[in-house]
Write an enzyme that holds these catalytic residues in place. Structure first.
Site, PDB file in Angstrom:
ATOM      1  N   ARG A  37      19.784  30.466 -58.306  1.00 36.25           N
ATOM      2  CA  ARG A  37      18.357  30.284 -57.972  1.00 36.25           C
ATOM      3  C   ARG A  37      17.445  30.922 -59.022  1.00 36.25           C
ATOM      4  O   ARG A  37      16.320  30.466 -59.216  1.00 36.25           O
ATOM      5  CB  ARG A  37      18.066  30.879 -56.584  1.00 36.25           C
ATOM      6  CG  ARG A  37      16.646  30.561 -56.076  1.00 36.25           C
ATOM      7  CD  ARG A  37      16.475  31.017 -54.630  1.00 36.25           C
ATOM      8  NE  ARG A  37      15.207  30.593 -54.046  1.00 36.25           N
ATOM      9  CZ  ARG A  37      14.237  31.428 -53.673  1.00 36.25           C
ATOM     10  NH1 ARG A  37      14.384  32.736 -53.812  1.00 36.25           N
ATOM     11  NH2 ARG A  37      13.119  30.959 -53.147  1.00 36.25           N
ATOM     12  N   ILE A  63       8.580  27.650 -54.877  1.00 31.64           N
ATOM     13  CA  ILE A  63       9.993  27.306 -54.683  1.00 31.64           C
ATOM     14  C   ILE A  63      10.263  27.631 -53.214  1.00 31.64           C
ATOM     15  O   ILE A  63       9.881  28.695 -52.717  1.00 31.64           O
ATOM     16  CB  ILE A  63      10.919  28.096 -55.646  1.00 31.64           C
ATOM     17  CG1 ILE A  63      12.390  27.773 -55.381  1.00 31.64           C
ATOM     18  CG2 ILE A  63      10.704  29.598 -55.580  1.00 31.64           C
ATOM     19  CD1 ILE A  63      13.340  28.340 -56.470  1.00 31.64           C
ATOM     20  N   SER A  64      10.875  26.700 -52.484  1.00 29.48           N
ATOM     21  CA  SER A  64      11.082  26.900 -51.039  1.00 29.48           C
ATOM     22  C   SER A  64      11.948  28.133 -50.779  1.00 29.48           C
ATOM     23  O   SER A  64      12.778  28.522 -51.610  1.00 29.48           O
ATOM     24  CB  SER A  64      11.786  25.687 -50.428  1.00 29.48           C
ATOM     25  OG  SER A  64      10.994  24.533 -50.537  1.00 29.48           O
ATOM     26  N   GLN A  65      11.751  28.708 -49.598  1.00 25.64           N
ATOM     27  CA  GLN A  65      12.562  29.846 -49.154  1.00 25.64           C
ATOM     28  C   GLN A  65      14.019  29.374 -49.021  1.00 25.64           C
ATOM     29  O   GLN A  65      14.261  28.267 -48.522  1.00 25.64           O
ATOM     30  CB  GLN A  65      12.015  30.268 -47.789  1.00 25.64           C
ATOM     31  CG  GLN A  65      12.658  31.486 -47.219  1.00 25.64           C
ATOM     32  CD  GLN A  65      12.124  31.784 -45.823  1.00 25.64           C
ATOM     33  OE1 GLN A  65      11.061  31.310 -45.431  1.00 25.64           O
ATOM     34  NE2 GLN A  65      12.887  32.571 -45.078  1.00 25.64           N
ATOM     35  N   PRO A  66      14.994  30.181 -49.453  1.00 24.40           N
ATOM     36  CA  PRO A  66      16.402  29.770 -49.336  1.00 24.40           C
ATOM     37  C   PRO A  66      16.789  29.324 -47.922  1.00 24.40           C
ATOM     38  O   PRO A  66      17.504  28.337 -47.756  1.00 24.40           O
ATOM     39  CB  PRO A  66      17.167  31.022 -49.767  1.00 24.40           C
ATOM     40  CG  PRO A  66      16.235  31.698 -50.725  1.00 24.40           C
ATOM     41  CD  PRO A  66      14.863  31.444 -50.195  1.00 24.40           C
TER      42      PRO A  66
END
Ligand code: SAH
Length: 216
Positions: A37, A63-66
């Site tokens: 990431r 960037i989206s949360q994992p």
């Protein structure tokens, strides 16, 4: 950039957190373990790459949360070889996780600067995914129908074009709602005219915007 033992260790910790938060799809967890990431983060936020949070990637986007990536990918229920249309390439992280799962990804981004930056990153990383600059509301009819459609920005409603471009039996995962909070929906296309809808709770995404100035 390199993917060191330290990064791999941080990634394993993050995956352990995702398991605790209820992610159980082993294929998804394995793909996320394989995708570094930190390659997708802005340099200012590099040290936070393995925190379970969204971060700015420029052009007012994140960037989206994992956890969100893991959740959306789990309910998308993909198998290798499937054609997946992704709306909102952003950093390319979700795109890379889908590619790692062996799917054929077609990803659309409407911000030119992000599109160009991510296009070059994914080339360097040799991620096999088709990238397009365009308005996701229109989908990508040229390569339809798709087995799966995933929208990674908050949409005010489910765009008709995306339902149209989905195969019968296909799934569409999309956060729907106003800015700030959206409900994660999964639509199953039973026939050209019949759909079923499942609800998966509240999430928060950057908005899906229509680009009226965009020319084709
Ligand atoms: N999947 C991304 C999430 C990025 S945030 C990641 O893993 O990093 C959502 C992205 O959707 C933003 O980059 C935003 O520019 C893009 N977006 C918003 N509206 C869009 C539209 N109509 N068509 C395509 N992309 C759109």
């Amino acid at each position: 950039m390199e993917d060191s033992y330290r990064h791999k260790g941080l990634r394993r910790n993050l995956l352990a957190q995702l398991r605790l938060k209820g992610i159980i799809n082993e294929d998804v967890l394995e793909a996320m373990e394989a995708v570094p990431r930190h390659f997708f983060m802005n340099s200012a936020f590099l040290k936070f790459a393995y925190e379970d949070k969204a971060f700015p990637i420029g052009a007012d986007q994140t960037i989206s949360q994992p956890y969100t990536v893991a959740f959306q990918t789990s309910i998308l229920n993909v198998s290798p070889g499937m054609k997946v249309l992704e709306i909102g390439t952003g950093s390319g992280y979700q795109t890379s996780v889908l590619a790692k799962l062996g799917t054929k990804v077609f990803s659309i981004e409407r911000q030119k600067s992000l599109f160009l930056k991510t296009d070059s990153l994914l080339s360097k990383m040799r991620v096999k995914a088709q990238r397009y600059y365009g308005d996701g509301y229109k989908g990508k009819p040229a390569f339809a129908p798709y087995d799966r459609v995933i929208v990674t920005c908050g949409a005010p409603e489910v765009p008709n074009a995306l339902i149209k471009q989905l195969k019968i039996g296909g799934l569409l995962v999309i956060p729907v709602g106003q800015e700030g909070s959206q409900e994660m929906l999964r639509l199953t296309k039973n026939s050209e005219t019949d759909f079923s809808l499942e609800r998966f709770g509240e999430f928060s995404f950057v908005p899906m915007l229509e680009d009226r100035e965009m020319r084709y």
